[in-house]
Motif scaffolding. Structure first.
Motif, mmCIF file in Angstrom:
data_model
loop_
_atom_site.group_PDB
_atom_site.id
_atom_site.type_symbol
_atom_site.label_atom_id
_atom_site.label_comp_id
_atom_site.label_asym_id
_atom_site.label_seq_id
_atom_site.Cartn_x
_atom_site.Cartn_y
_atom_site.Cartn_z
ATOM 1 N N ASN C 312 0.819 -1.222 0.000
ATOM 2 C CA ASN C 312 0.000 0.000 0.000
ATOM 3 C C ASN C 312 0.848 1.265 0.000
ATOM 4 O OD1 ASN C 312 -2.601 1.041 -0.231
ATOM 5 N ND2 ASN C 312 -2.758 1.448 1.960
ATOM 6 N N ALA C 313 1.884 1.267 -0.804
ATOM 7 C CA ALA C 313 2.792 2.413 -0.855
ATOM 8 C C ALA C 313 2.584 3.202 -2.143
ATOM 9 C CB ALA C 313 4.235 1.942 -0.758
ATOM 10 N N ALA C 314 3.180 4.373 -2.198
ATOM 11 C CA ALA C 314 3.032 5.234 -3.370
ATOM 12 C C ALA C 314 4.258 6.103 -3.537
ATOM 13 C CB ALA C 314 1.787 6.106 -3.255
ATOM 14 N N ARG C 315 4.429 6.568 -4.770
ATOM 15 C CA ARG C 315 5.568 7.411 -5.111
ATOM 16 C C ARG C 315 5.073 8.786 -5.505
ATOM 17 N NH1 ARG C 315 9.225 6.851 -10.579
ATOM 18 N NH2 ARG C 315 7.294 7.707 -11.402
ATOM 19 N N PHE C 316 5.713 9.798 -4.986
ATOM 20 C CA PHE C 316 5.386 11.188 -5.341
ATOM 21 C C PHE C 316 6.645 11.837 -5.904
ATOM 22 C CE2 PHE C 316 1.250 11.373 -3.286
ATOM 23 C CZ PHE C 316 1.319 10.251 -2.465
ATOM 24 N N VAL C 317 6.585 12.184 -7.165
ATOM 25 C CA VAL C 317 7.744 12.799 -7.801
ATOM 26 C C VAL C 317 7.446 14.270 -8.055
ATOM 27 C CG1 VAL C 317 9.413 12.639 -9.682
ATOM 28 C CG2 VAL C 317 8.124 10.606 -8.988
ATOM 29 N N VAL C 318 8.392 15.102 -7.700
ATOM 30 C CA VAL C 318 8.246 16.533 -7.922
ATOM 31 C C VAL C 318 9.010 16.922 -9.184
ATOM 32 C CG1 VAL C 318 8.657 18.838 -6.980
ATOM 33 C CG2 VAL C 318 8.043 16.940 -5.447
ATOM 34 N N SER C 319 8.333 17.629 -10.066
ATOM 35 C CA SER C 319 8.955 18.052 -11.313
ATOM 36 C C SER C 319 9.591 19.422 -11.154
ATOM 37 C CB SER C 319 7.900 18.106 -12.424
ATOM 38 O OG SER C 319 7.377 16.830 -12.659
ATOM 39 N N TRP C 320 10.456 19.751 -12.108
ATOM 40 C CA TRP C 320 11.127 21.064 -12.044
ATOM 41 C C TRP C 320 10.110 22.197 -12.099
ATOM 42 C CZ3 TRP C 320 10.932 25.108 -15.440
ATOM 43 C CH2 TRP C 320 10.352 24.858 -16.693
ATOM 44 N N ASP C 321 8.991 21.970 -12.760
ATOM 45 C CA ASP C 321 8.005 23.038 -12.949
ATOM 46 C C ASP C 321 6.756 22.815 -12.081
ATOM 47 O OD1 ASP C 321 6.956 20.829 -14.196
ATOM 48 O OD2 ASP C 321 6.509 21.828 -16.099
ATOM 49 N N GLN C 322 6.928 22.032 -11.035
ATOM 50 C CA GLN C 322 5.794 21.714 -10.171
ATOM 51 C C GLN C 322 5.275 22.993 -9.502
ATOM 52 O OE1 GLN C 322 5.454 18.103 -9.416
ATOM 53 N NE2 GLN C 322 3.376 18.636 -8.798
ATOM 54 N N PRO C 323 3.992 23.248 -9.604
ATOM 55 C CA PRO C 323 3.455 24.397 -8.859
ATOM 56 C C PRO C 323 3.648 24.185 -7.343
ATOM 57 C CG PRO C 323 1.875 23.625 -10.501
ATOM 58 C CD PRO C 323 2.965 22.608 -10.436
ATOM 59 N N GLU C 324 4.093 25.216 -6.670
ATOM 60 C CA GLU C 324 4.302 25.089 -5.221
ATOM 61 C C GLU C 324 2.982 24.758 -4.535
ATOM 62 O OE1 GLU C 324 6.987 27.919 -3.838
ATOM 63 O OE2 GLU C 324 6.961 27.242 -1.752
ATOM 64 N N SER C 325 1.881 25.233 -5.146
ATOM 65 C CA SER C 325 0.568 24.983 -4.551
ATOM 66 C C SER C 325 0.226 23.499 -4.521
ATOM 67 C CB SER C 325 -0.508 25.752 -5.337
ATOM 68 O OG SER C 325 -0.442 25.380 -6.710
ATOM 69 N N ASP C 326 0.781 22.735 -5.473
ATOM 70 C CA ASP C 326 0.580 21.286 -5.437
ATOM 71 C C ASP C 326 1.141 20.710 -4.147
ATOM 72 O OD1 ASP C 326 -0.433 21.461 -7.995
ATOM 73 O OD2 ASP C 326 1.136 20.227 -8.926
ATOM 74 N N VAL C 327 2.337 21.163 -3.824
ATOM 75 C CA VAL C 327 3.013 20.631 -2.640
ATOM 76 C C VAL C 327 2.306 21.109 -1.380
ATOM 77 C CG1 VAL C 327 5.203 20.542 -1.391
ATOM 78 C CG2 VAL C 327 5.174 20.456 -3.908
ATOM 79 N N ASP C 328 1.891 22.353 -1.403
ATOM 80 C CA ASP C 328 1.113 22.854 -0.253
ATOM 81 C C ASP C 328 -0.090 21.955 -0.006
ATOM 82 O OD1 ASP C 328 2.860 25.010 -0.203
ATOM 83 O OD2 ASP C 328 1.496 26.364 -1.277
ATOM 84 N N ALA C 329 -0.801 21.681 -1.090
ATOM 85 C CA ALA C 329 -2.034 20.916 -0.945
ATOM 86 C C ALA C 329 -1.756 19.500 -0.466
ATOM 87 C CB ALA C 329 -2.793 20.900 -2.280
ATOM 88 N N LEU C 330 -0.717 18.907 -1.020
ATOM 89 C CA LEU C 330 -0.394 17.534 -0.629
ATOM 90 C C LEU C 330 0.024 17.482 0.841
ATOM 91 C CD1 LEU C 330 0.130 14.544 -1.142
ATOM 92 C CD2 LEU C 330 2.364 15.161 -2.103
ATOM 93 N N CYS C 331 0.869 18.448 1.241
ATOM 94 C CA CYS C 331 1.336 18.448 2.630
ATOM 95 C C CYS C 331 0.160 18.633 3.586
ATOM 96 C CB CYS C 331 2.381 19.548 2.838
ATOM 97 S SG CYS C 331 3.944 19.174 2.011
ATOM 98 N N GLU C 332 -0.743 19.493 3.179
ATOM 99 C CA GLU C 332 -1.914 19.724 4.013
ATOM 100 C C GLU C 332 -2.736 18.435 4.151
ATOM 101 O OE1 GLU C 332 -4.243 23.257 2.924
ATOM 102 O OE2 GLU C 332 -5.999 22.016 3.390
ATOM 103 N N ALA C 333 -2.875 17.752 3.021
ATOM 104 C CA ALA C 333 -3.654 16.515 3.038
ATOM 105 C C ALA C 333 -2.986 15.458 3.895
ATOM 106 C CB ALA C 333 -3.848 16.007 1.611
ATOM 107 N N LEU C 334 -1.663 15.462 3.878
ATOM 108 C CA LEU C 334 -0.930 14.450 4.655
ATOM 109 C C LEU C 334 -0.936 14.763 6.144
ATOM 110 C CD1 LEU C 334 2.213 13.888 2.365
ATOM 111 C CD2 LEU C 334 0.324 12.287 2.754
ATOM 112 N N ALA C 335 -1.163 15.998 6.455
ATOM 113 C CA ALA C 335 -1.062 16.423 7.864
ATOM 114 C C ALA C 335 -2.243 15.888 8.696
ATOM 115 C CB ALA C 335 -0.988 17.941 7.941
#
Lengths: 335, 335, 335, 335
Positions: C312-335
Motif C-alpha cells: 500500500n505504498a506510493a511514489r510522489f515525484v516533484v517536477s522542475w516546474d511543479q506548482p508550489e501549490s501542489d506541494v502545499d495541498a499535498l502536505c496539508e492533506a498528509l497532515a
C-alpha cells in the motif's frame, strides 16, 4: 549553396509552434498524452483507412521497427540495391528483426521492379536451409529521387502476396512522392497493397518525428513492446506526436514538399545530359565530366558524391527551406 | 545410385573404432578430456603452425561461430553468391554474429574472385551509416565443386588485408580440395592468409564432427564462450574430439577424399558438353537437355536439382563410400 | 496535483530557446553540426576530465547503449533490484548487449551495497558455463529517491574493479543527486570510479535529450556504430545537442533540480511515519494506512502506486516546474 | 571414484549398437532419414499423447531452443535459482530467445514452489515498460537431485496458465525422476500441464542426443527453422535419432536410471546429517565439516564443490555405469 541533404534543413514554424503549444503544463508520459492519443485517428483520416500509428524519432527507427514486425529472425527482406535500409542504417534492420537477412535486388533508377522480385523468387528454392522470404521494402520517393506509381506498387505487392511477403514502404520522403504524383495518400499505400508505412516528417520540416503507420492493424500487436525495447518510446512523447499532428494539419507540409520538388525540377532541367535519373521528387542526380564537380565546389556548392567514384556522379537534394537563390546559382553554374 | 550429397554417407570404420576406443570408463566432461586436450597439438602438427582447434558437431556451427569471432554485429561478411553460409544455413551466421550482414558477390564457377571483392570495396564508401566490412569467407572446395589454388586464396587475403578484413575458409570439403591440388594443408590455409578454418570431417566420413581451427590464435579468445552459448559445447566432448583425431591420423581420410574425387572426375568426363563447371573435387554439375533428368531419375538415379529451374541443371556428389557401380551406371546413362 | 513523474513536466524556456536558436539555416546532419561538435568539450569542462559525450534522445537508449559498450553478449550486468534498467526498459539492455544477463541484487532504500555485490561475486564460481560478470550499473539519484555518496560509489567501483567489472551510472536524475549532495560532478563520477554515465536532461527540463558520457574514452570506440544501428543517431542531431548544451550552461539546470528537491523534502517532512525511504532527491515514497490513498486521489492528487499491492505504498515525484501549490495541498492533506 | 557428473559416463552398448546399425548404406540427410521419421511416433507412444519430437545433440540446445519457441525477445522466463538454464548455459537461453530475461526465483531443495511464482506475479505489475512474463522452466530431476511430483508440476502449471505462461521442463535427468517416482511419462508431463520437454538421453547413456518434445504441437511451428539456424540440424541426423530410439526401446534406459538412483540412495544413507537435500534421483549433496572434503579427495574421490565456498558442500553424481565399488568406497569413507 547547400545541397547535401534535406536533413540539413531547419524545422518549420508550424512544427516549432506545435511544440510550444504542447509545452503547457503537465502531460502524461510515455505516450499516454492527448497528442499521442490522436495519432490513430489523425492518420486514419489522412489515409482514409483505419490505422495504428506510432511516433518514433528517426526514419531508421521507423524502418527497422516496422520491418521487425513483418520479418522473423530467420526471415528475408527484399529491397532495392539503392535502398536506405540496406545501405544507410548500419544494420538497424538486422538488430530489430533479430538477425534477418536483407537481400538487395537490382533496380531501375532506384525503383525495385516487380518482375525482378518475381524472378528472384521463382529462381530460389525455399527450404529449412534457407532464410525465409518474409517482406519487401520499397522507398517512396526512392533514394534516386524517383517515384513508384500506384500501379507499380500494386505489382510489387501482388508478387509479394503470392509468396507470403508483407509490404513495407519507407516513406522518408512520402510527401514529396505524394505531391509529385498528384494522387492521394490512400492510393499510394493501402489501396496499392502496402501493409505498413514509415511516414517521414523530419526531412520535410519536423525537428525529429516519424510515424510507423499500420494499415494491417493486426501487425501492430507487439509494436509498443518493440518500440519500448528499442528505446524509442519517449517519456515526453507529446512533443513527437505534436510534430506529426502539425504536419497532417493545414497545407504547409505538402506545400513545402511541392516547393522542394519544383526547385529540384529546375536543377534537373539545367542538368541536361548530365542527368542520371528522372527528377520526380526533391533531388537530382548528375553525372559530371572530369573537373566539373571540383569547379562547382570551388563556387561554394555543397553536395554529396553519388555511387562508385568512377561514375563521377553527385546528388543534389533540395530542402523545404532551400533558398531559391541556391537553385538559381546552381542552375547557372550548370548551364 | 544416390548422388544427393556426401552427407548421406556412412561413417568410416576408423571413426566408429575411435568412438568405441573412447568409450572406456569415465572421462572429464565439456572438453576437459584427454582427446580434446590433444586437438591443438594434432591440428597444429597437421598444419605445421601453432593453432587453437575446437570441436563442434556441424559445419554450420563451425562457420557461424568462426565468423562470429571475426565480425561484429554491425559488420559485413563477403562471400560468394553460391556460398553455403549465405544460402544454406538459415541465418546461422546472422545469429552467431549478433546480426551481421552477409554480402554475396558474383563468382566464377563458385569461386570468389579477388578483383570482384576489390572492386566492391573500392566502389562502396564506408561510414557510420553503413555496415562495416569485417571479414571474407571462401569455401574450399567450393559449392560448385571447384577449388581455390593457394595463389587465389592469397589474392583474396591480400585484398582483405588492405581493407581490414579477416579471412575465413569454409572447409566442409577441405580434404577433397587438398588432394585435388596435391598441396599441403599449410599452403591452402595460413600460408595463403587464412585466419580461421572450418575443418570438415562429417562429409568425409565422420558421424558428426568438425573443427574450428584458428591460425591467428588471438582471435580464439572468446571462442569457448561463444561455443558454449551456442549450445555446441558437448558434455561428452570426447566423442567429437576422437572422431577428429581419427581423421588426422593415418591415411584413410585423404584416401577417401581422393577416391571420391576420382569417381567424380569420371562423371565429369562422361558428362561431355553438359558439364557446367570443371570437376575439381567430389561433385559434378551438369546442364541437361529437356527430359534427360527425368530419364535419369526413372533409372533410379538420385540427385538434387541445381540453380534456377530454367537452367535445368543438377548436382551429383560422390561420397567417400559411394559404390563404384553407381558411377559406372551413371556414366553409362550419360553416354 | 500531478505527482506521477518528472517525465510529465514541460521543457524549460532555456531548452526551447536553444532549439529556436539552433533553427537558423542549414546545419550538417547526423551529428556533424557545430552543436554536436561542442559536446565533448562542454561535458569535459563540466566534469573536469576529458570525455567523449554522445547525445541520445531517451534515458533507456543512454543506459542500454552504454551497457552495450561494457558488456559482451555473454556478459552479466549487476544492478539493484529496484533499478530502471532491470524493471522499466522492457529488455532494452538485453537488446543492445546482444543478450547479456541483468542480475538484480537486493538493495537498501534503492541503493546497491558494495558488500552485497562483493558477497555475490565471492559465492559464485565463474566458468565457461556461466555468464561472465562484466559490469555494474547504479542509479544516481536512485529509483527510491536516495543518493549514493562519493564514498559509496567508490566502494562499489572498487569491488567491481577487483572482478573486472566496468562501472555504469544511470544518471537520469543526476542533477538532483548533485545538488542534494552539494558535491561536484567529478566527485560523483570519474573520481569515484565511474566509467560511463547516462547523463539525464529530459526529466529535468529537456524536451528529450540525454548524453552518454565516457570517462574512459577508450570504451567509446564503437559507440557511434552502436548508436546508429540502434536508430538513435538523429539526422537533425543539432536539436538534441543544443538541448544538452543549454543544460550545461547557466544555472537554471541545477537550480531547477534544487527546487524540485526542496519541494520533495517538504513532502517528506509532512509524511511523518509514512515515509518509506529518506528523501534525498526529488521524490518521496510513502506507505499508507488503508483508505488514505483513495482519499488523496479523491482530492485530485495523482501519483503512482509503488511496490507490491500489499505494501500500500506510493511514489510522489516533484517536477522542475511543479506548482508550489501542489506541494502545499499535498502536505496539508498528509497532515 | 569419479562422482563429478553423469556427463563423464560412457555410452551404453545399446546406443553404440544402434549407431552401428544405422551405419549401413546411404540415408537421406538433415533429418529426412527413416530413423528421424520415427521420432514423433516413438515419443508419442512413450508419452501416450501426440507429440512433435526433434533431436538435438546437447541439453543446452534442447532447453534454449525449447524456450525460444515459448518466449519472445521481450519475454521473461521464470526458473529456480538453482536452474541449469540460469546458471550453466552461458546465456544460451538469451541467445535463442533473442534476448529474453531469465528470472531465477528462490527454491526449496532445487524445486520451484508454485506459491513463490504466484507471489512474484502478484507483486509485479506488467506494462509496456517491463519484460513480459512468458514461460516457466522447471528441471526434472532438479539440479539438487530432488523431484517434482505430478501434483507439484500441476500447481506450477496452473499458476503459469493463469498468467499466460507456457511450461517447459528441463528433463536432462527425466529418466531418473521417472523411476524415482514410479509414475508414467504422461503423468510427469502433459497430464500435469507441461507444454514442451527437453528429454535427456546423454547423461543416461547416449553419446550425445536429446529430444525436444512438444505436447502442444502448435508450438513446434517454427522449431525446424530455429534448430537449423542454431546449427543444430545435423546433416547425418540418423545417428542422433537412432540413439534416441534406442533409449525408448527396451528396458535398459530406465534400468540404468534406476541403478544410478539406487546407488545414490546408498550415498545419501551413508551421509547422515551431512545430507543437504533428500536423495530422490542419482545425486547426493553433502555439507562437510572442515577437512572432510580434503580427506575424501586424498583418497582419490573426485567430485565438484557445491554452492558458496562458505557452505563447504559438495555434489556426488552417480552415473549409469558407475562401478558399485566406487559407492562402496565412498560410503565407507563417509561412515
Amino acid at each position: 549553396m547547400n545541397f547535401y541533404s534535406d536533413n540539413t534543413a531547419t524545422a518549420t514554424p508550424q512544427v516549432l509552434a506545435a511544440i510550444a503549444a504542447a509545452n503547457r503544463g503537465p502531460a502524461a508520459s510515455y505516450g499516454d498524452d492527448a497528442w499521442s492519443a490522436r495519432l490513430d485517428e489523425a492518420f486514419g483520416q489522412w489515409f482514409g483507412h483505419p490505422v495504428r500509428a506510432f511516433a518514433v524519432a528517426t526514419g531508421t527507427a521507423a524502418n527497422a521497427l516496422a520491418l521487425g514486425t513483418l520479418t522473423p529472425p530467420w526471415g528475408q527482406v527484399f529491397c532495392s540495391e539503392q535502398s536506405h535500409v540496406a545501405n544507410d542504417e548500419c544494420g538497424a534492420v538486422e538488430l530489430q528483426t533479430g538477425g534477418a537477412r536483407l537481400t538487395p535486388l537490382p533496380c531501375s533508377a532506384g525503383l525495385l521492379q516487380a518482375d525482378v522480385l518475381s524472378d528472384w523468387l521463382a529462381d530460389h528454392h525455399v527450404s529449412v536451409h534457407s532464410v525465409q522470404p518474409a517482406s519487401v521494402s520499397i522507398t517512396q520517393a526512392s533514394e534516386c529521387g524517383t517515384v513508384y506509381r500506384p500501379a507499380d506498387i500494386a505489382s510489387i505487392a501482388r508478387v509479394g502476396r503470392q509468396h507470403g511477403l508483407k509490404v513495407h514502404m519507407d516513406g522518408a520522403r512520402f510527401a514529396n512522392a505524394l505531391v509529385s504524383l498528384g494522387t492521394t495518400p490512400a492510393e499510394l499505400t493501402w489501396k496499392a497493397g502496402v501493409d505498413v508505412l514509415s511516414f517521414g516528417a523530419t526531412k520535410n520540416g519536423a525537428l525529429g518525428a516519424e510515424a510507423v503507420v499500420f494499415f494491417d492493424t493486426a501487425l501492430a500487436a507487439d509494436f509498443e513492446l518493440r518500440r519500448k525495447r528499442a528505446a524509442h518510446l519517449f517519456s515526453k512523447m507529446r512533443y513527437l506526436s505534436a510534430q506529426l499532428l502539425a504536419c497532417l494539419e493545414g497545407d504547409a507540409f505538402l506545400q513545402n514538399a511541392a516547393r522542394a520538388n519544383a526547385l529540384a525540377a529546375r536543377i534537373g532541367a539545367a542538368a541536361g545530359t548530365r542527368l542520371l535519373y528522372p527528377v520526380q521528387a526533391n533531388s537530382a542526380f548528375l553525372r559530371f565530366a572530369p573537373g566539373e564537380k571540383e569547379a562547382l565546389r570551388a563556387r561554394g556548392c555543397g553536395f554529396h558524391d553519388w555511387g562508385p567514384p568512377r561514375e563521377n556522379a553527385a546528388r543534389f537534394v533540395v530542402s523545404w527551406d532551400q533558398p531559391e537563390s541556391d537553385v538559381d546559382a546552381l542552375c547557372e553554374a550548370l548551364a
